[in-house]
Design an enzyme around this catalytic site. Structure first.
Site, PDB file in Angstrom:
ATOM      1  N   HIS A  84      45.290  10.287 -22.435  1.00  0.00           N
ATOM      2  CA  HIS A  84      46.292   9.933 -20.895  1.00  0.00           C
ATOM      3  C   HIS A  84      47.743  10.210 -22.172  1.00  0.00           C
ATOM      4  CE1 HIS A  84      42.326   7.875 -19.480  1.00  0.00           C
ATOM      5  NE2 HIS A  84      42.577   8.138 -18.669  1.00  0.00           N
ATOM      6  N   GLN A 114      35.717   5.277  -5.201  1.00  0.00           N
ATOM      7  CA  GLN A 114      35.972   7.348  -5.822  1.00  0.00           C
ATOM      8  C   GLN A 114      34.243   7.010  -6.618  1.00  0.00           C
ATOM      9  OE1 GLN A 114      39.625   7.481  -7.751  1.00  0.00           O
ATOM     10  NE2 GLN A 114      38.466   8.458  -8.963  1.00  0.00           N
ATOM     11  N   GLN A 127      39.710  17.889  -9.172  1.00  0.00           N
ATOM     12  CA  GLN A 127      40.359  16.919  -8.911  1.00  0.00           C
ATOM     13  C   GLN A 127      42.273  17.109  -8.833  1.00  0.00           C
ATOM     14  OE1 GLN A 127      40.129  12.263 -10.219  1.00  0.00           O
ATOM     15  NE2 GLN A 127      42.098  13.480 -10.893  1.00  0.00           N
ATOM     16  N   GLY A 138      45.344  15.750 -16.582  1.00  0.00           N
ATOM     17  CA  GLY A 138      44.456  16.901 -17.027  1.00  0.00           C
ATOM     18  C   GLY A 138      43.945  17.544 -16.036  1.00  0.00           C
ATOM     19  N   GLU A 139      43.488  19.075 -17.035  1.00  0.00           N
ATOM     20  CA  GLU A 139      42.949  19.849 -16.201  1.00  0.00           C
ATOM     21  C   GLU A 139      41.674  19.181 -16.522  1.00  0.00           C
ATOM     22  OE1 GLU A 139      44.444  23.962 -17.731  1.00  0.00           O
ATOM     23  OE2 GLU A 139      45.760  23.307 -16.034  1.00  0.00           O
ATOM     24  N   MET A 199      42.522   5.671 -14.674  1.00  0.00           N
ATOM     25  CA  MET A 199      41.377   5.016 -14.304  1.00  0.00           C
ATOM     26  C   MET A 199      41.316   3.503 -15.577  1.00  0.00           C
ATOM     27  SD  MET A 199      39.060   5.142 -11.400  1.00  0.00           S
ATOM     28  CE  MET A 199      37.844   6.352 -12.720  1.00  0.00           C
TER      29      MET A 199
END
Length: 283
Positions: free
Chosen positions: A37, A61, A155, A149-150, A30
């Site tokens: 990132h 969202q 998600q 990403g964790e 986003m």
């Protein structure tokens, strides 16, 4: 570097790569990009021939209109950062109508309970929005692999479930959390923190580390109560939730089961800025 704002030219370009046997990786973002990132982009470049980075603040969202309005939009800076990372990336930066058409609304998904706990409990409709945008991006880009990403672990599990439900031929790759020197998980929201709150928010990471230590000898209920008490005595952050859950099902840990893997999940506010984090407890 190629920049696309419309989907059809991107589809045509990717089609030529695929026809020559190249693998496609996708890093959905986003925007307001940071080192976290870039770590996803790096991993995607190592595993795929061509990498698409999408930059799109997805309105469906957000359950809080003010949060959507305040979310940083820094496209020019994002492009410059990505150019430094690698010259040969493809960037997809559409507007909402290009992706959604005239009606910017979510589909409804049944993620078999994964969407009803933690983030789903506190953010109405959030994961319907996530599922909708990821389905749209996967349909357009048709990646071989997609990288997440964790830090947003719930998600990540929901997107894995999405590919299973829709039978999509995409490998979902979870990437480790990248942290600031203090331990604070890197997030676009960190840029909105005051210098004081950015320093004090390291308390989240330190609390997770202590929880992991306690997990060896204490019950899940004991640790949850301990964390809640710690936050009550810490004036800089307001705890929204702390939960210990099964890594696969995300169900709250009532008691430890042999062979199961558990994670601690946390959400807290620094002033009006919501921060999330998580940590494996026994792996």
């Amino acid at each position: 570097m190629q920049i696309f704002k419309e989907k059809q030219p991107l589809i045509t370009t990717l089609g030529s790569y695929k026809s020559s046997g190249k693998t496609i990786g996708l890093v959905p973002t986003m925007g307001a990009l940071h080192e976290g990132h870039l770590s996803l982009v790096k991993q995607a470049l190592e595993e795929c021939d061509k990498v698409v980075v999408s930059i799109f603040v997805n309105p469906t969202q957000f359950d809080n209109p003010q949060d959507l309005e305040k979310y940083p939009r820094t496209l020019e800076q994002d492009i410059a950062l990505l150019k430094q990372a690698h010259e040969d990336l493809l960037i997809f930066a559409p507007n909402a109508n290009e992706l959604y058409g005239e009606k910017i609304i979510s589909e409804h998904f049944d993620f078999q309970g994964l969407e009803k706990v933690m983030e789903g409990k506190y953010r109405t409709g959030h994961f319907d929005g996530v599922g909708t945008i990821i389905k749209l991006l996967f349909t357009i880009i048709q990646p071989d692999k997609a990288f997440f990403g964790e830090k947003d672990f719930q998600q990540l599990q929901i997107i894995r479930k999405l590919t299973e439900i829709l039978k999509l031929p995409v490998e979902i790759v979870g990437c480790p959390i990248l942290r600031e020197d203090s331990g604070l998980a890197r997030s676009s929201r960190n840029e909105r923190l005051s210098s004081l709150h950015r320093e004090k928010a390291a308390f989240i990471y330190n609390t997770l580390k202590k929880s992991r230590q306690l997990f060896g000898t204490k019950s899940a209920d004991y640790i949850v109560k301990w964390v809640e008490d710690e936050f009550k005595n810490y004036p800089y952050l307001e705890l929204e939730y702390f939960e210990i859950a099964d890594t696969q099902t995300l169900k709250k840990a009532e008691q430890k089961k042999k062979g199961a893997q558990y994670r601690a999940f946390i959400a807290a506010y620094a002033d009006d800025i919501r921060l999330i984090d998580n940590m494996p407890l026994n792996n």
